[in-house]
Design a protein around this motif. Structure first.
Motif, PDB file in Angstrom:
ATOM      1  N   ALA A  16       0.978  -1.318  -0.080  1.00  0.00           N
ATOM      2  CA  ALA A  16       0.102  -0.051  -0.057  1.00  0.00           C
ATOM      3  C   ALA A  16       1.185   1.138  -0.401  1.00  0.00           C
ATOM      4  O   ALA A  16       1.847   1.278   0.321  1.00  0.00           O
ATOM      5  CB  ALA A  16      -0.826  -0.229   1.548  1.00  0.00           C
ATOM      6  N   ARG A  17       0.463   1.609  -0.732  1.00  0.00           N
ATOM      7  CA  ARG A  17       1.255   3.143  -0.847  1.00  0.00           C
ATOM      8  C   ARG A  17       0.625   4.440   0.233  1.00  0.00           C
ATOM      9  O   ARG A  17      -0.650   4.098   0.934  1.00  0.00           O
ATOM     10  CB  ARG A  17       0.859   4.001  -2.086  1.00  0.00           C
ATOM     11  CG  ARG A  17       1.825   5.408  -2.338  1.00  0.00           C
ATOM     12  CD  ARG A  17       1.506   6.375  -3.328  1.00  0.00           C
ATOM     13  NE  ARG A  17       2.451   8.045  -3.095  1.00  0.00           N
ATOM     14  CZ  ARG A  17       1.920   8.364  -4.225  1.00  0.00           C
ATOM     15  NH1 ARG A  17       0.825   8.645  -5.420  1.00  0.00           N
ATOM     16  NH2 ARG A  17       3.635   9.619  -4.343  1.00  0.00           N
ATOM     17  N   HIS A  18       1.720   5.558   0.654  1.00  0.00           N
ATOM     18  CA  HIS A  18       1.459   6.199   1.347  1.00  0.00           C
ATOM     19  C   HIS A  18       0.018   7.132   1.114  1.00  0.00           C
ATOM     20  O   HIS A  18      -0.014   7.406   0.518  1.00  0.00           O
ATOM     21  CB  HIS A  18       2.159   6.953   2.375  1.00  0.00           C
ATOM     22  CG  HIS A  18       3.237   7.553   1.396  1.00  0.00           C
ATOM     23  ND1 HIS A  18       2.446   8.683   0.216  1.00  0.00           N
ATOM     24  CD2 HIS A  18       4.049   7.434   1.052  1.00  0.00           C
ATOM     25  CE1 HIS A  18       3.338   9.756  -0.574  1.00  0.00           C
ATOM     26  NE2 HIS A  18       3.896   8.527  -0.716  1.00  0.00           N
ATOM     27  N   GLY A  19      -0.460   7.630   2.638  1.00  0.00           N
ATOM     28  CA  GLY A  19      -0.919   8.448   1.983  1.00  0.00           C
ATOM     29  C   GLY A  19      -0.849  10.078   2.406  1.00  0.00           C
ATOM     30  O   GLY A  19       0.034  10.066   2.166  1.00  0.00           O
ATOM     31  N   ASP A  20      -2.289  11.054   1.844  1.00  0.00           N
ATOM     32  CA  ASP A  20      -1.920  12.236   1.370  1.00  0.00           C
ATOM     33  C   ASP A  20      -0.762  13.252   2.421  1.00  0.00           C
ATOM     34  O   ASP A  20      -0.662  12.771   3.432  1.00  0.00           O
ATOM     35  CB  ASP A  20      -3.250  13.271   1.284  1.00  0.00           C
ATOM     36  CG  ASP A  20      -2.741  14.604   1.139  1.00  0.00           C
ATOM     37  OD1 ASP A  20      -3.210  14.955  -0.619  1.00  0.00           O
ATOM     38  OD2 ASP A  20      -3.001  15.273   1.676  1.00  0.00           O
ATOM     39  N   ARG A  21       0.003  13.408   1.751  1.00  0.00           N
ATOM     40  CA  ARG A  21       1.070  14.595   2.768  1.00  0.00           C
ATOM     41  C   ARG A  21       1.005  15.349   2.025  1.00  0.00           C
ATOM     42  O   ARG A  21       0.850  16.109   0.829  1.00  0.00           O
ATOM     43  CB  ARG A  21       2.536  13.416   2.456  1.00  0.00           C
ATOM     44  CG  ARG A  21       2.680  13.569   1.118  1.00  0.00           C
ATOM     45  CD  ARG A  21       4.139  13.399   0.808  1.00  0.00           C
ATOM     46  NE  ARG A  21       4.657  12.766  -0.830  1.00  0.00           N
ATOM     47  CZ  ARG A  21       4.679  13.394  -1.263  1.00  0.00           C
ATOM     48  NH1 ARG A  21       4.481  14.560  -1.362  1.00  0.00           N
ATOM     49  NH2 ARG A  21       4.315  13.373  -2.593  1.00  0.00           N
ATOM     50  N   GLN A  22       1.906  16.707   3.218  1.00  0.00           N
ATOM     51  CA  GLN A  22       2.076  17.895   2.152  1.00  0.00           C
ATOM     52  C   GLN A  22       3.560  17.786   1.070  1.00  0.00           C
ATOM     53  O   GLN A  22       4.085  16.272   0.811  1.00  0.00           O
ATOM     54  CB  GLN A  22       2.982  18.437   3.761  1.00  0.00           C
ATOM     55  CG  GLN A  22       2.044  18.809   4.965  1.00  0.00           C
ATOM     56  CD  GLN A  22       2.813  19.629   5.730  1.00  0.00           C
ATOM     57  OE1 GLN A  22       3.699  20.608   5.656  1.00  0.00           O
ATOM     58  NE2 GLN A  22       1.916  20.184   6.714  1.00  0.00           N
ATOM     59  N   GLY A  23       4.177  18.725   0.461  1.00  0.00           N
ATOM     60  CA  GLY A  23       4.632  18.855  -0.344  1.00  0.00           C
ATOM     61  C   GLY A  23       5.801  18.092   0.083  1.00  0.00           C
ATOM     62  O   GLY A  23       6.980  18.546   1.195  1.00  0.00           O
ATOM     63  N   PHE A  24       6.910  17.602  -0.814  1.00  0.00           N
ATOM     64  CA  PHE A  24       8.945  17.115  -0.550  1.00  0.00           C
ATOM     65  C   PHE A  24       9.394  17.513  -2.259  1.00  0.00           C
ATOM     66  O   PHE A  24       7.989  17.876  -2.903  1.00  0.00           O
ATOM     67  CB  PHE A  24       8.656  16.007   0.063  1.00  0.00           C
ATOM     68  CG  PHE A  24       8.800  14.648  -0.817  1.00  0.00           C
ATOM     69  CD1 PHE A  24      10.027  14.133  -0.778  1.00  0.00           C
ATOM     70  CD2 PHE A  24       7.922  14.463  -1.810  1.00  0.00           C
ATOM     71  CE1 PHE A  24       9.759  12.395  -1.078  1.00  0.00           C
ATOM     72  CE2 PHE A  24       7.771  13.236  -2.731  1.00  0.00           C
ATOM     73  CZ  PHE A  24       9.087  12.901  -2.373  1.00  0.00           C
ATOM     74  N   TYR A  25      10.239  17.621  -1.469  1.00  0.00           N
ATOM     75  CA  TYR A  25      11.373  17.052  -3.003  1.00  0.00           C
ATOM     76  C   TYR A  25      12.411  15.770  -3.126  1.00  0.00           C
ATOM     77  O   TYR A  25      12.788  15.824  -2.399  1.00  0.00           O
ATOM     78  CB  TYR A  25      12.359  18.330  -2.753  1.00  0.00           C
ATOM     79  CG  TYR A  25      13.115  18.355  -3.964  1.00  0.00           C
ATOM     80  CD1 TYR A  25      13.003  18.730  -5.660  1.00  0.00           C
ATOM     81  CD2 TYR A  25      14.713  17.606  -3.477  1.00  0.00           C
ATOM     82  CE1 TYR A  25      13.571  19.146  -6.464  1.00  0.00           C
ATOM     83  CE2 TYR A  25      15.549  17.733  -4.453  1.00  0.00           C
ATOM     84  CZ  TYR A  25      15.818  18.910  -6.195  1.00  0.00           C
ATOM     85  OH  TYR A  25      16.315  18.590  -7.124  1.00  0.00           O
ATOM     86  N   GLN A  26      12.628  15.614  -4.133  1.00  0.00           N
ATOM     87  CA  GLN A  26      13.511  14.358  -4.439  1.00  0.00           C
ATOM     88  C   GLN A  26      14.410  14.695  -5.059  1.00  0.00           C
ATOM     89  O   GLN A  26      13.973  15.229  -6.753  1.00  0.00           O
ATOM     90  CB  GLN A  26      12.931  13.032  -4.078  1.00  0.00           C
ATOM     91  CG  GLN A  26      11.862  12.827  -5.715  1.00  0.00           C
ATOM     92  CD  GLN A  26      10.882  11.429  -5.791  1.00  0.00           C
ATOM     93  OE1 GLN A  26      11.306  11.543  -4.607  1.00  0.00           O
ATOM     94  NE2 GLN A  26      10.401  10.839  -6.641  1.00  0.00           N
TER      95      GLN A  26
END
Length: 468
Positions: free
Chosen positions: A16-26
């Protein structure tokens, strides 16, 4: 395509993928990620997914009820369940998502109580909260859920994709869109190489920023999503099952293959294995299993709280268990849908249920089973204990526990490094070539090369970053 509707479910392996989150950078070259946090929306999405899984597999009256599992009228049984969560990129978002999902799978119940010797009844906090053990998988110690970071050959694969004619053509086709998009990107680089970060910023803002959502022209988010889907699938896939582009799922294969075999073993109590992950392993999984081959399941970034469930069935008319691939794309889908797999030795045209031995035989060669094997596959000589392992240490890491776990391998690698350094210092001291005093040390002028990595630890999570 046929499925055996009379079969019984022996157990499930859940991703399962994680739920809604705040923004981030990769980083678009190494996929090293910054930290972020889950939102109440994300927690709700994961809880809803857990509740759905509960109704499908723990409800004794459901046709997909797992035979022999502690049902929804019972308390959580730890010997029947394994839960693992990626604790690397995106900080605690994935772990927190696992907590929310397990709350939905095993919600509060007054049965979580005990009677003391004096006759007093005590119920667990929050009205009977059930505490489900979750293994926090730190990528600097265990490569299984995040095998793509610090992987040099994967970085080469990504760079080759960026230099390919197909990439250059796609960038040329999107050039005008990128120009039109710049006013909305708050100074972010608007390039095809940075497409994931562009889309993620737009997606997060569209969910949580009313001003941005109302200002962004119609169709822009959809166009960005299409480009990000194309970008990410090409990065996290490969023409060969054992190709480095599939490394995100290849490192997960050992626990997956072992879990489906444990579930099929009547003497083993395991019934449910759940891995909480990011979107990247899904893309490799889709590519390796061929579920995107007929176009019914498009090769796209899965939504928040998307889930794949591998159901292990015992057919009514056969002795060998079979495996069924089901998928639900977050809140876009109301229910799980079955998809046929296509891989070497199985074309999926006649049956969606794959004999378990066929599945295991097809994917065992692609599995990255040990930290040492990962070091060799990724061309890594320093990070994650590779320096010690490659210098001659022999560590056996079973597919699912054994003589030493991947975490243990990481600690052992670090311990061996310390021991070797200690021995070297002792020799220098003995020969009089090294002394300890109060003199000032000259600052080192050495620099890390492009292929070296530095392990950075924070109070909340562990992230491998390339030195620059």
């Amino acid at each position: 395509m046929a499925t055996d509707n009379q079969s019984k479910v022996l157990g499930v392996v859940v991703f399962a993928r994680h739920g809604d989150r705040q923004g981030f950078y990769q980083d678009p070259e190494t996929y090293t990620a910054s930290s972020t946090v889950i939102t109440p929306l994300g927690e709700t999405q994961e809880f809803a997914l857990g509740s759905l899984l509960r109704s499908l597999y723990l409800n004794a009256s459901a046709p997909t009820y797992i035979q022999g599992v502690a049902n929804s009228d019972s308390l959580f049984q730890p010997n029947q369940v394994v839960v693992r969560a990626d604790a690397g990129g995106e900080g605690g978002v994935i772990f927190d998502s696992a907590v929310a999902l397990t709350q939905g799978l095993w919600p509060v119940t007054p049965r979580a109580s005990t009677q003391l010797a004096n006759g007093t009844n005590v119920t667990s906090p929050l009205g009977g909260y059930q505490y489900v053990p979750i293994e926090s998988v730190e990528p600097n110690q265990d490569v299984s859920l995040e095998g793509f970071t610090s992987c040099n050959t994967f970085d080469d694969h990504t760079e080759a994709f960026y230099a390919s004619p197909a990439f250059q053509q796609k960038a040329s086709e999107a050039a005008q869109f990128f120009e039109d998009l710049k006013p909305y990107m708050d100074g972010r680089p608007v390039t095809l190489q940075n497409m994931w970060n562009i889309f993620d910023y737009m997606n997060v803002q569209s969910i949580h920023n009313a001003t941005f959502a109302n200002t962004l022209p119609a169709g822009y988010l959809e166009r960005a999503r299409d480009l990000a889907n194309w970008h990410e699938y090409n990065v996290f896939s490969d023409s060969s099952v054992s190709g480095i582009g599939n490394i995100a799922f290849r490192t997960m294969l050992p626990s997956v293959l072992t879990s489906v075999q444990r579930i099929a073993n009547a003497s083993d109590p395991l019934k449910l294995h759940y891995s909480a992950i990011a979107y990247k392993p899904f893309l490799s999984l889709f590519n390796m299993t061929g579920v995107v081959a007929d176009g019914a399941l498009p090769p796209t970034i899965v939504n928040y709280a998307a889930s794949v469930v591998l159901e292990i069935h015992q057919p009514a008319s056969a002795t060998e268990p079979v495996l069924r691939f089901t998928f639900k794309n977050g809140t876009d889908d109301a229910a799980f849908r079955t998809y046929p797999m296509r891989f070497a030795g199985w074309d999926g045209s006649a049956d969606t249920d794959v004999p378990l031995s066929t599945f295991v035989r097809a994917f065992e060669p692609a599995a990255v089973n040990t930290t040492l094997q990962w070091c060799n596959v990724c061309g890594q000589t320093q990070a994650r204990g590779c320096a010690a392992l490659l210098s001659g240490a022999t560590v056996r890491v079973d597919k699912f526990g054994g003589d030493i776990s991947p975490v243990g391998a990481g600690f052992l690698g670090a311990g061996l490094t310390i021991a070797v350094l200690g021995a070297a210092l002792g020799v220098l001291l003995f020969l009089g070539l090294l002394t300890f005093g109060k003199g000032k040390r000259a600052p080192s002028k050495g620099r890390f090369g492009k292929r070296d990595h530095v392990e950075l630890q924070s109070a909340t999570n562990s992230i491998t970053k390339e030195a620059v």
